[in-house]
Scaffold this active site. Sequence first.
Site, PDB file in Angstrom:
ATOM      1  N   HIS A  36      -0.909   6.132   5.848  1.00 43.85           N
ATOM      2  CA  HIS A  36      -0.606   6.130   4.452  1.00 43.85           C
ATOM      3  C   HIS A  36       0.071   7.106   3.830  1.00 43.85           C
ATOM      4  O   HIS A  36      -0.135   8.363   4.278  1.00 43.85           O
ATOM      5  CB  HIS A  36      -1.387   5.346   3.551  1.00 43.85           C
ATOM      6  CG  HIS A  36      -1.632   4.050   3.843  1.00 43.85           C
ATOM      7  ND1 HIS A  36      -2.305   3.512   5.083  1.00 43.85           N
ATOM      8  CD2 HIS A  36      -1.149   2.756   3.171  1.00 43.85           C
ATOM      9  CE1 HIS A  36      -2.174   2.113   4.976  1.00 43.85           C
ATOM     10  NE2 HIS A  36      -1.532   1.463   4.026  1.00 43.85           N
TER      11      HIS A  36
ATOM     12  N   SER B 174       0.738  -1.126  -0.117  1.00 45.45           N
ATOM     13  CA  SER B 174      -0.035   0.111   0.123  1.00 45.45           C
ATOM     14  C   SER B 174       0.928   1.249   0.129  1.00 45.45           C
ATOM     15  O   SER B 174       0.301   2.290  -0.422  1.00 45.45           O
ATOM     16  CB  SER B 174      -0.845  -0.021   1.249  1.00 45.45           C
ATOM     17  OG  SER B 174      -0.226  -0.239   2.469  1.00 45.45           O
TER      18      SER B 174
END
Length: 312
Positions: free
Chosen positions: A292, A68
Amino acid sequence: MTALPRPTVHRPRARLRRYAGLVGVLALIGSPLTACGGEAESPAVGAPPTPSPSAPPSFKRYVALGDSFTAAPLVPVTDVANGCFRSTANYPSLVARELGADLDDRSCGGATTAHLARAQFPGVPPQLTALDKGTDLVTLSIGGNDGRAFAHLVRTCPKLRDEDPDGSPCEASMQQGGQDRLMTTLRRTGDRIALALREIKRRAPDARVLVVGYPQLAAADNACDRLPMAEGDYAYLAQVNRTLTEQLERAARATGTTYIDVWRASKGHDICSDSPWINGAVSDQNRAAAYHPFAEEQQAVADLITQELDRP
């Protein structure tokens, strides 16, 4: 959170093209460079020819492999991609546009090194199946999900803060038999990445292969509510983060693969910094998933990659 300035994009490739174009024009018109008196200087007898500047290599087919931190979920615009949640503005997309290359982005949220050779979800084939002899460029960034390393740090550790706010309850929870289970897992991850790199080079023997490291998530002396941890666990998170990065670098060195040092480039941009490249505990549907990368980090990584590819 205020919008961050977009990192400066350097275009050394364009400068090389312009320089190579100038040399080509001079060759076509047959105009030798002249001395101050206006007459052409004759080359010395037996002198070696002047080498032409090397043109940057052409990359037609680019395969991106990773988790990710490559897929960059919620960096606009996000493609669900059978559960992989890839951004169309992640660093592989930016690099492909810069190079004019066809991109096969196999990065996928939650991927481990095992998913390089094994299907992750229905409709999501093993990432290595994208490679063939026609592949020109490969980037690999993976390992943070092996042994649920990052998941433990960002999901379990914040829940332990109330047990010992001034201590290191997260680090203490990972001690077993005098060893740190998480650190042991990460060292094994480095070996798996080295094996994966050898397989990548077997499947795509003519490709330029780059190992892309992870950015800094935390600094030992930088605490904030965006990253809710016990006081001593910031240093532990930074240590685990650094160890993972060192394992990617070690795997690259062991296989003669170029390493892209995102760790060093991201110094001062951890989650609790004034200009973070990584989101904190709350997902922002318009910018990034929790814990993230933001678009700024993806652009910075893309710049590091294209700068590396521009080197003669």
